[in-house]
Design a protein around this motif. Structure first.
Motif, PDB file in Angstrom:
ATOM      1  N   HIS A   8       0.836  -1.203   0.000  1.00 33.43           N
ATOM      2  CA  HIS A   8       0.000   0.000   0.000  1.00 33.43           C
ATOM      3  C   HIS A   8       0.872   1.255   0.000  1.00 33.43           C
ATOM      4  CE1 HIS A   8      -2.951   2.973   1.298  1.00 33.43           C
ATOM      5  NE2 HIS A   8      -2.185   3.232   2.333  1.00 33.43           N
ATOM      6  N   MET A   9       1.886   1.288   0.847  1.00 32.65           N
ATOM      7  CA  MET A   9       2.760   2.455   0.907  1.00 32.65           C
ATOM      8  C   MET A   9       3.510   2.662  -0.405  1.00 32.65           C
ATOM      9  SD  MET A   9       4.362   2.323   4.772  1.00 32.65           S
ATOM     10  CE  MET A   9       3.381   2.756   6.214  1.00 32.65           C
ATOM     11  N   LEU A  10       3.982   1.580  -0.997  1.00 33.58           N
ATOM     12  CA  LEU A  10       4.708   1.695  -2.264  1.00 33.58           C
ATOM     13  C   LEU A  10       3.787   2.163  -3.384  1.00 33.58           C
ATOM     14  CD1 LEU A  10       7.011  -1.466  -2.112  1.00 33.58           C
ATOM     15  CD2 LEU A  10       7.704   0.937  -1.882  1.00 33.58           C
ATOM     16  N   ALA A  11       2.550   1.703  -3.365  1.00 35.81           N
ATOM     17  CA  ALA A  11       1.596   2.129  -4.389  1.00 35.81           C
ATOM     18  C   ALA A  11       1.328   3.625  -4.297  1.00 35.81           C
ATOM     19  CB  ALA A  11       0.290   1.344  -4.249  1.00 35.81           C
ATOM     20  N   ARG A  12       1.322   4.147  -3.074  1.00 36.02           N
ATOM     21  CA  ARG A  12       1.121   5.585  -2.856  1.00 36.02           C
ATOM     22  C   ARG A  12       2.429   6.358  -2.955  1.00 36.02           C
ATOM     23  NH1 ARG A  12      -0.517   6.522   2.687  1.00 36.02           N
ATOM     24  NH2 ARG A  12      -1.241   8.580   2.039  1.00 36.02           N
ATOM     25  N   ASN A  13       3.563   5.603  -2.879  1.00 40.81           N
ATOM     26  CA  ASN A  13       4.899   6.193  -2.832  1.00 40.81           C
ATOM     27  C   ASN A  13       5.026   7.165  -1.658  1.00 40.81           C
ATOM     28  OD1 ASN A  13       7.580   6.397  -3.733  1.00 40.81           O
ATOM     29  ND2 ASN A  13       7.133   8.264  -4.904  1.00 40.81           N
ATOM     30  N   GLU A  14       4.536   6.715  -0.518  1.00 38.15           N
ATOM     31  CA  GLU A  14       4.634   7.541   0.694  1.00 38.15           C
ATOM     32  C   GLU A  14       4.354   6.683   1.906  1.00 38.15           C
ATOM     33  OE1 GLU A  14       4.109  10.103   3.961  1.00 38.15           O
ATOM     34  OE2 GLU A  14       2.464   8.866   3.210  1.00 38.15           O
ATOM     35  N   GLY A  15       5.167   6.825   2.931  1.00 39.74           N
ATOM     36  CA  GLY A  15       4.929   6.096   4.169  1.00 39.74           C
ATOM     37  C   GLY A  15       6.141   6.118   5.070  1.00 39.74           C
ATOM     38  N   ARG A  16       5.887   5.851   6.341  1.00 39.49           N
ATOM     39  CA  ARG A  16       6.952   5.784   7.336  1.00 39.49           C
ATOM     40  C   ARG A  16       6.786   4.511   8.148  1.00 39.49           C
ATOM     41  NH1 ARG A  16       6.139  10.687   5.835  1.00 39.49           N
ATOM     42  NH2 ARG A  16       7.468  12.497   6.282  1.00 39.49           N
ATOM     43  N   ILE A  17       7.872   3.772   8.294  1.00 43.04           N
ATOM     44  CA  ILE A  17       7.877   2.544   9.080  1.00 43.04           C
ATOM     45  C   ILE A  17       8.885   2.718  10.199  1.00 43.04           C
ATOM     46  CG2 ILE A  17       8.380   0.073   9.090  1.00 43.04           C
ATOM     47  CD1 ILE A  17       7.663   0.088   6.070  1.00 43.04           C
ATOM     48  N   HIS A  18       8.431   2.547  11.436  1.00 46.07           N
ATOM     49  CA  HIS A  18       9.308   2.645  12.599  1.00 46.07           C
ATOM     50  C   HIS A  18       9.315   1.316  13.341  1.00 46.07           C
ATOM     51  CE1 HIS A  18       9.709   6.955  12.118  1.00 46.07           C
ATOM     52  NE2 HIS A  18       8.394   7.124  12.190  1.00 46.07           N
ATOM     53  N   ASN A  19      10.487   0.777  13.565  1.00 47.37           N
ATOM     54  CA  ASN A  19      10.646  -0.461  14.315  1.00 47.37           C
ATOM     55  C   ASN A  19      11.292  -0.144  15.661  1.00 47.37           C
ATOM     56  OD1 ASN A  19       9.646  -2.092  12.200  1.00 47.37           O
ATOM     57  ND2 ASN A  19      11.648  -2.076  11.199  1.00 47.37           N
ATOM     58  N   VAL A  20      10.543  -0.323  16.731  1.00 42.35           N
ATOM     59  CA  VAL A  20      11.072  -0.024  18.059  1.00 42.35           C
ATOM     60  C   VAL A  20      12.118  -1.077  18.417  1.00 42.35           C
ATOM     61  CG1 VAL A  20      10.546   0.248  20.503  1.00 42.35           C
ATOM     62  CG2 VAL A  20       8.949   1.114  18.769  1.00 42.35           C
ATOM     63  N   SER A  21      13.314  -0.617  18.728  1.00 43.08           N
ATOM     64  CA  SER A  21      14.427  -1.500  19.035  1.00 43.08           C
ATOM     65  C   SER A  21      14.801  -1.360  20.509  1.00 43.08           C
ATOM     66  CB  SER A  21      15.625  -1.173  18.120  1.00 43.08           C
ATOM     67  OG  SER A  21      16.667  -2.090  18.303  1.00 43.08           O
TER      68      SER A  21
END
Length: 262
Positions: free
Chosen positions: A126-139
């Protein structure tokens, strides 16, 4: 609030308590719509009842493909987008390596590592189709410097660090970013098992608030605050400090081992 902020949709896992709950309440304060994924909704459901158009609780086990896929599909159907994903759900089982079974470690990886991958797989197309998004992985800092009694947990966080760096490189020619988030050591339900001094543990609500205020960041690494940044840098530069700071865990373990051998 700006129109940009109030139209943004965040998917947050592990939202029912601790740092995740602190993030959830802050995101709502800041005008975001939040899909809260957790296996327990005790604290999230009252928020949904008060603001059903702003927060939705999903009874979701991130170790189950169907749970994750169903939750994300409903978010997209209901709100039309997932702008930000925050992978926060995690389990921490304290125990030295020889005390842990392979099943214990696999369970930790299913939640802390593969759980992250499942949600990313669900939102990334979905994000790639919109070409926009943020993914945060809590470490966690233990994924970089280690901690006795946390071989399984630390391994999952180390794996997430490597995965995030690699995925970020794969996405470098898109407008989808992938970052790791580093919270301060907080007095969460799981972290209390570590028995660190109270002075060394922060209020999880405050830590969650600081991270939530940075969800729009596209930086490679997002730190809760300057103290976290400095503390982690010092620990990596001077490993003997970590060894000295965790020595009591080793001493206590060796003492228990001797007692059992008698």
């Amino acid at each position: 609030m700006t129109e940009f902020e109030t139209s943004r949709v965040v998917v947050l896992t592990g939202a029912n308590e601790g740092i995740g709950y602190g993030m959830l309440t802050t995101l709502l304060e800041d005008g975001y719509r939040v899909a809260a994924l957790d296996v327990d909704g005790e604290h999230v459901r009252p928020l949904q009842e008060a603001s059903p158009d702003r927060v939705r609780f999903y009874d979701c086990d991130v170790t189950v493909d169907g749970d994750v896929e169903t939750a994300i599909a409903d978010v997209l159907d209901r709100w039309g987008a997932v702008d930000i994903l925050v992978n926060n759900a995690a389990i921490l089982d304290f125990g030295f390596f020889e005390e842990q079974t392979l099943a214990d470690t696999k369970r930790t990886f299913e939640v802390n590592y593969f759980g992250y991958l499942r949600t990313i797989r669900a939102v990334l197309p979905h994000m790639l189709a919109r070409n926009e998004g943020r993914i945060h992985n809590v470490s966690s800092g233990v994924g970089l410097v280690g901690n006795p009694g946390l071989t399984g947990y630390a391994s999952t966080k180390g794996a997430i660090e490597s995965f995030t760096r690699s995925l970020r490189l794969e996405l470098q020619h898109t407008n989808v970013s992938c970052s790791v988030m580093h919270p301060r050591l907080a007095k969460t339900r799981s972290a209390t098992a570590l028995d660190y001094p109270a002075s060394a543990m922060s209020d999880p609500t405050d830590v969650g608030r600081k991270l939530a205020r940075q969800v729009e960041s596209t930086d490679r690494v997002v730190m809760a605050d300057w103290f976290t940044r400095v503390g982690l840098a010092v620990a990596r530069l001077f490993p003997y400090l970590v060894k000295r700071g965790t020595e009591r865990f080793v001493v206590e373990h060796e003492s228990r081992t001797r007692e059992r051998a008698r």
